[in-house]
Design an enzyme around this catalytic site. Structure first.
Site: not given
Ligand code: AMP
Ligand code: ZN
Length: 112
Positions: A98-99
């Site tokens: 995830h960012l």
């Protein structure tokens, strides 16, 4: 399947959607660290950035573009920060790539 972000993607766990397409899903972080705190994740389960092999290069680019597009749509014209915590020493707590998109306040450097 025990991955919390896979459950968010398949709506088993509720979330507040921000952006979605056939490859990625973006939603509000449940414990925001800034006025804007959005998580951008691939629909496909990839454990971390370290586990994204060469076949994921285009997907990784798409995730980064998505983060920038959300920042534009949210009016973060003064700047923002993208974070990809990776592995134990990187501070990763959810093992689905995830960012983090963080914005709406000044950021400090270096991060803790
Ligand atoms: P990281 O520490 O980089 O692995 O980030 C995981 C992030 O996921 C944290 O910022 C958490 O607040 C967030 N998070 C965990 N569970 C949920 C959830 N059910 N909905 C939204 N965000 C979540
Ligand atoms: Zn997952």
């Amino acid at each position: 399947m025990s991955c919390v972000f896979c459950k968010i993607i398949d709506s088993t766990i509720p979330s507040t959607p921000v952006f979605q397409d056939d490859l990625v899903y973006a939603f509000a972080d449940i414990n925001p660290k800034a006025p804007v705190h959005v998580l951008i994740v691939p629909r496909e389960h990839i454990g971390s950035l370290d586990q994204a092999d060469e076949s994921k290069r285009a997907l990784l680019g798409h995730l980064l573009w998505t983060a920038a597009e959300i920042a534009r749509k949210k009016g973060l014209a003064n700047g923002y920060r993208i974070v990809v915590n990776t592995g134990a020493e990187g501070g990763q707590t959810v093992d689905h790539l995830h960012l983090h998109l963080l914005g709406g306040r000044g950021m400090t450097w270096p991060p803790g």
